[in-house]
Design a protein around this motif. Structure first.
Motif, PDB file in Angstrom:
ATOM      1  N   UNK A 156       0.817  -1.216   0.035  1.00  0.00           N
ATOM      2  CA  UNK A 156       0.020   0.101  -0.024  1.00  0.00           C
ATOM      3  C   UNK A 156       0.903   1.240  -0.183  1.00  0.00           C
ATOM      4  N   UNK A 157       1.856   1.136   0.861  1.00  0.00           N
ATOM      5  CA  UNK A 157       2.759   2.301   0.910  1.00  0.00           C
ATOM      6  C   UNK A 157       3.501   2.556  -0.413  1.00  0.00           C
ATOM      7  N   UNK A 158       3.871   1.500  -1.075  1.00  0.00           N
ATOM      8  CA  UNK A 158       4.585   1.665  -2.404  1.00  0.00           C
ATOM      9  C   UNK A 158       3.684   2.066  -3.448  1.00  0.00           C
ATOM     10  N   UNK A 159       2.400   1.705  -3.548  1.00  0.00           N
ATOM     11  CA  UNK A 159       1.424   1.989  -4.467  1.00  0.00           C
ATOM     12  C   UNK A 159       1.308   3.838  -4.199  1.00  0.00           C
ATOM     13  N   UNK A 160       1.096   4.111  -2.816  1.00  0.00           N
ATOM     14  CA  UNK A 160       0.962   5.777  -2.657  1.00  0.00           C
ATOM     15  C   UNK A 160       2.039   6.338  -3.155  1.00  0.00           C
ATOM     16  N   UNK A 161       3.193   5.824  -2.974  1.00  0.00           N
ATOM     17  CA  UNK A 161       4.650   6.571  -3.522  1.00  0.00           C
ATOM     18  C   UNK A 161       4.439   6.531  -4.910  1.00  0.00           C
ATOM     19  N   UNK A 162       4.148   5.552  -5.587  1.00  0.00           N
ATOM     20  CA  UNK A 162       4.095   5.678  -7.172  1.00  0.00           C
ATOM     21  C   UNK A 162       2.921   6.711  -7.659  1.00  0.00           C
TER      22      UNK A 162
END
Length: 181
Positions: A156-162
């Motif tokens: 979820x954090x990776x998706x938020x960053x991207x």
């Protein structure tokens, strides 16, 4: 790490191997980072520097103890089982710049259900125009995933960053999380 490509890879190798060797001789994380700093300084013609978070977990007691030293690195975040999110560590000097960097080891007690999150500045410095995702963006992501598995929290954090900006990230980023059981 400062730079990209082969230079950054060489510095990564120097840091990794120096930390591994020093960690066998030193028990204090700040002493390990001072050894890393010395190795980078000895290679001064390259004018390289890096940020580092060096953490040691002690699992021998009934509780889990974290010893942490930050060398210019973003603060790891601790999400307690009750959802409270706290930044850990004391700011320290990035490595490879000063002969005697200011480094401080802090100790933290971790409990079952706590999640420890470490991340690089590529996460916090993700930009949309002049605005950065920042630590607040990470905290929002952690709050949304409070009851999720560690892998779901990281994804979820990776998706938020991207997805923070319409363009692809222009800086690399790394995310590491662990939950105390």
């Amino acid at each position: 790490m400062c730079g990209k490509g082969p230079e950054a890879a060489a510095l990564t190798g120097l840091v990794r191997h120096t930390a591994r060797a020093a960690g066998r001789l030193e028990t204090d994380p700040s002493s390990v980072l001072k050894a890393v700093n010395g190795a980078i300084i000895a290679d001064r013609p390259a004018h390289r520097f890096c940020t580092v978070a060096y953490a040691c977990l002690d699992l021998t007691d009934t509780s889990t103890r974290l010893r942490l030293t930050l060398g210019g690195h973003p603060h790891p975040l601790l999400r307690r089982a009750d959802g409270t999110i706290t930044a850990l560590g004391t700011p320290g000097t990035l490595l490879g710049v000063l002969d005697d960097p200011k480094l401080h080891t802090t100790e933290h007690e971790l409990h079952p259900g706590d999640l420890l999150l470490l991340y690089t500045d590529g996460v916090t410095e993700r930009r949309l125009d002049a605005a950065m995702l920042g630590e607040d963006g990470i905290r929002r992501s952690l709050a949304r995933t409070r009851d999720a598995a560690v892998t779901v929290t990281v994804a979820a954090l990776e998706k938020d960053v991207v997805e923070y900006a319409p363009t692809a990230p222009n800086d690399d980023f790394a995310i590491l999380a662990l939950r105390i059981t």
